[in-house]
Design a protein around this motif. Structure first.
Motif, PDB file in Angstrom:
ATOM      1  N   ASP A   1     -34.904 -20.738   0.958  1.00  0.00           N
ATOM      2  CA  ASP A   1     -34.756 -19.367   1.082  1.00  0.00           C
ATOM      3  C   ASP A   1     -35.643 -18.629  -0.027  1.00  0.00           C
ATOM      4  O   ASP A   1     -35.929 -17.593   0.335  1.00  0.00           O
ATOM      5  N   TRP A   2     -35.524 -19.100  -1.165  1.00  0.00           N
ATOM      6  CA  TRP A   2     -36.718 -18.441  -2.364  1.00  0.00           C
ATOM      7  C   TRP A   2     -38.007 -18.399  -1.741  1.00  0.00           C
ATOM      8  O   TRP A   2     -38.671 -17.247  -1.642  1.00  0.00           O
TER       9      TRP A   2
ATOM     10  N   ASP B   1     -41.911 -13.908   3.760  1.00  0.00           N
ATOM     11  CA  ASP B   1     -41.459 -12.582   4.637  1.00  0.00           C
ATOM     12  C   ASP B   1     -41.861 -11.264   4.173  1.00  0.00           C
ATOM     13  O   ASP B   1     -42.429 -10.370   4.605  1.00  0.00           O
ATOM     14  N   ALA B   2     -41.807 -11.327   2.481  1.00  0.00           N
ATOM     15  CA  ALA B   2     -41.967  -9.964   1.998  1.00  0.00           C
ATOM     16  C   ALA B   2     -43.507  -9.716   2.059  1.00  0.00           C
ATOM     17  O   ALA B   2     -44.103  -8.705   1.851  1.00  0.00           O
ATOM     18  N   ALA B   3     -44.455 -10.927   1.914  1.00  0.00           N
ATOM     19  CA  ALA B   3     -45.852 -10.745   1.831  1.00  0.00           C
ATOM     20  C   ALA B   3     -46.344 -10.919   3.403  1.00  0.00           C
ATOM     21  O   ALA B   3     -47.762 -10.914   3.526  1.00  0.00           O
ATOM     22  N   ASN B   4     -45.711 -11.073   4.228  1.00  0.00           N
ATOM     23  CA  ASN B   4     -45.969 -10.924   5.535  1.00  0.00           C
ATOM     24  C   ASN B   4     -46.927 -12.389   5.769  1.00  0.00           C
ATOM     25  O   ASN B   4     -47.915 -12.097   6.512  1.00  0.00           O
TER      26      ASN B   4
ATOM     27  N   PRO C   1     -47.709 -19.137   0.941  1.00  0.00           N
ATOM     28  CA  PRO C   1     -46.706 -19.626   0.352  1.00  0.00           C
ATOM     29  C   PRO C   1     -46.570 -21.121   0.640  1.00  0.00           C
ATOM     30  O   PRO C   1     -46.495 -21.578   1.661  1.00  0.00           O
ATOM     31  N   VAL C   2     -45.956 -22.035  -0.608  1.00  0.00           N
ATOM     32  CA  VAL C   2     -46.088 -23.334  -0.379  1.00  0.00           C
ATOM     33  C   VAL C   2     -44.578 -23.785  -0.948  1.00  0.00           C
ATOM     34  O   VAL C   2     -44.295 -23.512  -1.951  1.00  0.00           O
TER      35      VAL C   2
ATOM     36  N   ARG D   1     -52.653 -17.101  -5.762  1.00  0.00           N
ATOM     37  CA  ARG D   1     -52.137 -15.560  -5.444  1.00  0.00           C
ATOM     38  C   ARG D   1     -51.253 -15.527  -4.285  1.00  0.00           C
ATOM     39  O   ARG D   1     -50.893 -14.318  -3.773  1.00  0.00           O
ATOM     40  N   SER D   2     -50.275 -16.442  -4.377  1.00  0.00           N
ATOM     41  CA  SER D   2     -49.069 -16.405  -3.263  1.00  0.00           C
ATOM     42  C   SER D   2     -48.030 -17.011  -4.088  1.00  0.00           C
ATOM     43  O   SER D   2     -47.849 -16.865  -5.164  1.00  0.00           O
TER      44      SER D   2
END
Length: 216
Positions: free
Chosen positions: A35-36, A42-45, A87-88, A107-108
């Motif tokens: 979830d984190w 989602d916030a960063a699309n 995101p990873v 940067r993610s």
């Protein structure tokens, strides 16, 4: 408040520590970890990805992780088409996988599930990563004296991963006192330098050897 200067080049970091006695709510914690990551994606699309140690290891993970792989795919060290700046979720990494996952997440966002073979307390201390369990505060994972000594050796000799005799000698001098005082062990030192984006896995191995020799 997190006062750690993050030098990993990853904007948002978290980890789920390994626990030999098994968390009674482990699957719930794994769901919280997913979830984190998904919330930040989602916030960063952005599309998240799961980083694993090898392609053949893609099967056999617990449901929260296998579901994320099914929905978003995975990458691994030998993958020639790794995504970038996304995101990873990094599952049970060795040092090489952790370093590469940090590159993919640059940067993610990055969330790491700790393995038995690569303790992450030092890495979390270096990066300020959030502990999903809430049990560890990054600032408290390493004594200030040990942090300062590691930062000195990173600043003066970390760029070449302690491959030269001069650099190894400097590291020994910088770390001797904190190792003798019981404030630093090899695993923590290796994790700490891996938390800095310019240190490779062989650099972490070298600093662990230095600390191990000083401990004898």
């Amino acid at each position: 408040m997190n006062t750690i200067e993050n030098r990993s080049f990853v904007d948002h970091l978290a980890w789920l520590p390994n626990n030999d006695t098994n968390y009674p709510e482990l699957e719930t914690l794994e769901e919280s970890a997913v979830d984190w990551l998904v919330e930040r994606a989602d916030a960063a699309n952005q599309e998240p990805v799961v980083f694993i140690n090898a392609k053949k290891a893609a099967d056999g993970f617990s449901p929260p992780f296998s579901d994320l792989i099914r929905r978003h795919g995975c990458t691994y060290p030998l993958d020639r088409s790794k995504p970038r700046q996304t995101p990873v979720l990094c599952l049970y990494p060795d040092a090489r996988s952790l370093r590469m996952a940090m590159e993919v997440a640059r940067r993610s966002s990055l969330l790491v599930i700790e393995s038995v073979t690569l303790p992450l307390h030092g890495w979390a201390a270096a990066t300020g990563a959030t502990d999903i369990t809430g049990l560890h505060v990054a600032e408290d994972l390493l004594a200030p004296e040990a942090r300062a000594a590691l930062n000195r050796t990173l600043f003066f000799t970390g760029n070449n991963n302690w491959t030269g005799s001069r650099e190894r000698s400097h590291a020994k001098s910088a770390l001797r006192a904190v190792v003798a005082a019981g404030l630093l062990d090899a695993d923590t030192a290796a994790g700490y330098v891996l938390g800095h984006g310019r240190v490779a896995e062989h650099g972490a191995k070298n600093i662990a050897k230095i600390v191990g020799a000083l401990s004898k």
